[in-house]
Design an enzyme around this catalytic site. Structure first.
Site, PDB file in Angstrom:
ATOM      1  N   CYS A 111       0.848  -1.199   0.000  1.00  0.00           N
ATOM      2  CA  CYS A 111       0.000   0.000   0.000  1.00  0.00           C
ATOM      3  C   CYS A 111       0.883   1.249   0.000  1.00  0.00           C
ATOM      4  O   CYS A 111       1.843   1.330   0.786  1.00  0.00           O
ATOM      5  CB  CYS A 111      -0.898  -0.003   1.229  1.00  0.00           C
ATOM      6  N   GLU A 145       3.327  -6.192   8.341  1.00  0.00           N
ATOM      7  CA  GLU A 145       3.657  -4.784   8.054  1.00  0.00           C
ATOM      8  C   GLU A 145       4.830  -4.324   8.912  1.00  0.00           C
ATOM      9  O   GLU A 145       5.723  -3.598   8.443  1.00  0.00           O
ATOM     10  CB  GLU A 145       2.437  -3.883   8.306  1.00  0.00           C
ATOM     11  N   SER A 243      -5.374  -6.936  11.427  1.00  0.00           N
ATOM     12  CA  SER A 243      -5.124  -6.030  12.550  1.00  0.00           C
ATOM     13  C   SER A 243      -6.228  -4.982  12.662  1.00  0.00           C
ATOM     14  O   SER A 243      -6.767  -4.729  13.747  1.00  0.00           O
ATOM     15  CB  SER A 243      -3.754  -5.367  12.364  1.00  0.00           C
TER      16      SER A 243
HETATM   17  S1  SF4 Z   1      -5.632  -0.220   5.836  1.00  0.00           S
HETATM   18 FE1  SF4 Z   1      -3.582  -0.734   5.072  1.00  0.00          FE
HETATM   19  S2  SF4 Z   1      -3.931  -1.149   2.896  1.00  0.00           S
HETATM   20 FE2  SF4 Z   1      -5.711   0.009   3.628  1.00  0.00          FE
HETATM   21  S3  SF4 Z   1      -5.226   2.182   3.170  1.00  0.00           S
HETATM   22 FE3  SF4 Z   1      -4.627   1.713   5.293  1.00  0.00          FE
HETATM   23  S4  SF4 Z   1      -2.428   1.217   5.093  1.00  0.00           S
HETATM   24 FE4  SF4 Z   1      -3.314   1.016   3.066  1.00  0.00          FE
END
Ligand code: SF4
Length: 327
Positions: A111, A145, A243
């Site tokens: 992401c 992560e 999470s």
């Molecule tokens: S939950 Fe994780 S994948 Fe979704 S926008 Fe937030 S950081 Fe990005």
């Protein structure tokens, strides 16, 4: 606060009010990660390998498996000349290096909001030179992560802070040269407490203006907070290893719901849990598809006379483009 009323067609069964939290479900990072795998399958054909669950949701994984994706945990399970996608959670630097060494064709579905934290960590580390700061990462041990973010820097450059107690007791070598970063899917309130402790103990610590918790995590927690005080029970649709879904369950209970349950999908719902429930809250983690929410509402409408109200605390218009080779 925008809201939407939807009436069920059931007539002669017990009344149940459903408060639907909005926003809920897919975020822009999850949507992009799934599109990366689908587009890779379309362009290169099956199979496409994916290192780790692309997002933490079994339904999503099984759907992609049906389309020809093969999920593995490590690169040594990927055959030579195959295409491999890295999951939305991000990977340590060693992973793309190993893929390059083996001449694997890889696509990075990390992401962009996680990549942003990676860059923050690198900036604070400053190549280990005289401007370097030791980094305290607030997050959950072992979460992919966290492993990915800590793995952007050499061993020893980052110390993991798992909770307020660790923030109170951590003894950094040089308290004047510290920075903090956070996992993107933490509890907003817990993290604020931990950051306050760190700022109090180490006034020179550097960090983001707001924590690194992403917009999607923040909005979903805010939405469930608003409905929880009115609910007898809150259902959070999401996987146990997600999470942000786990945090939604905790936030619901802390915000006034007598009980909140995390369930992956309809078949995991034990109907006894709805005994005595007059107002049911429903939300979904950022990796849970809306179809799972709608399946539950449909099953509820077979048993109850539903009065459904959607409470949207924020409209989201975030989208991310695909990574360079696919964009
Ligand atoms: S939950 Fe994780 S994948 Fe979704 S926008 Fe937030 S950081 Fe990005």
């Amino acid at each position: 606060m925008p809201s939407q009323n939807l009436e069920s067609s059931a007539t002669d069964s017990r009344a149940l009010k459903v408060l639907l939290a909005g926003p809920r479900g897919f975020c822009a990072g999850v949507d992009r990660a799934i599109r990366v795998v689908e587009e890779a399958l379309r362009r290169y054909g099956a199979p496409v390998y994916v290192r780790h669950e692309i997002v933490h949701n079994r339904t999503v994984v099984e759907d992609l498996e049906k389309q020809g994706a093969i999920f593995v945990e490590e690169l040594d399970e990927v055959p030579q000349d195959a295409h491999v996608v890295f999951s939305a959670h991000g990977v340590p630097k060693t992973v793309p290096l190993e893929a390059e060494r083996r001449n694997l064709l890889y696509l990075d579905a990390t992401c962009p909001l996680v990549s942003k934290v990676h860059r923050e960590a690198e900036r604070h580390f400053a190549n280990g030179g005289e401007n370097s700061r030791h980094i305290l990462m607030i997050g959950h041990a072992g979460h992919p992560e966290v492993v990915g973010t800590m793995g952007q820097l050499p061993a020893g450059a980052v110390t993991l802070i798992k909770d307020a107690d660790e923030a109170r007791t951590v003894q950094p070598e040089n308290p004047a040269r510290l920075a903090f970063i956070t996992q993107t899917t933490l509890s907003v309130d817990d993290t604020a407490e931990i950051v306050a402790i760190l700022r109090d103990r180490f006034p020179q610590i550097e960090g983001p203006k707001r924590e690194d918790i992403c917009y999607a995590t923040t909005n979903r927690q805010e939405a469930v907070k608003r409905i929880a005080p009115e609910c007898d029970l809150v259902l959070v649709i999401g996987s146990p290893n997600s999470s942000n879904s786990q945090r939604l369950r905790e936030v619901a209970e802390r915000s006034g719901a007598p009980k909140a349950l995390l369930i992956p999908k309809l078949e995991n719902l034990e109907w006894d849990a709805l005994d005595g429930v007059n107002v049911l809250g429903i939300t979904a983690g950022a990796s849970a598809p809306e179809t799972l929410v709608q399946e539950i509402i449909e099953a509820l409408s077979d048993r109850f006379s539903l009065n459904i109200e959607e409470r949207i605390v924020k409209e989201e218009h975030v989208t991310f483009s695909l990574p360079a080779p696919l964009g």
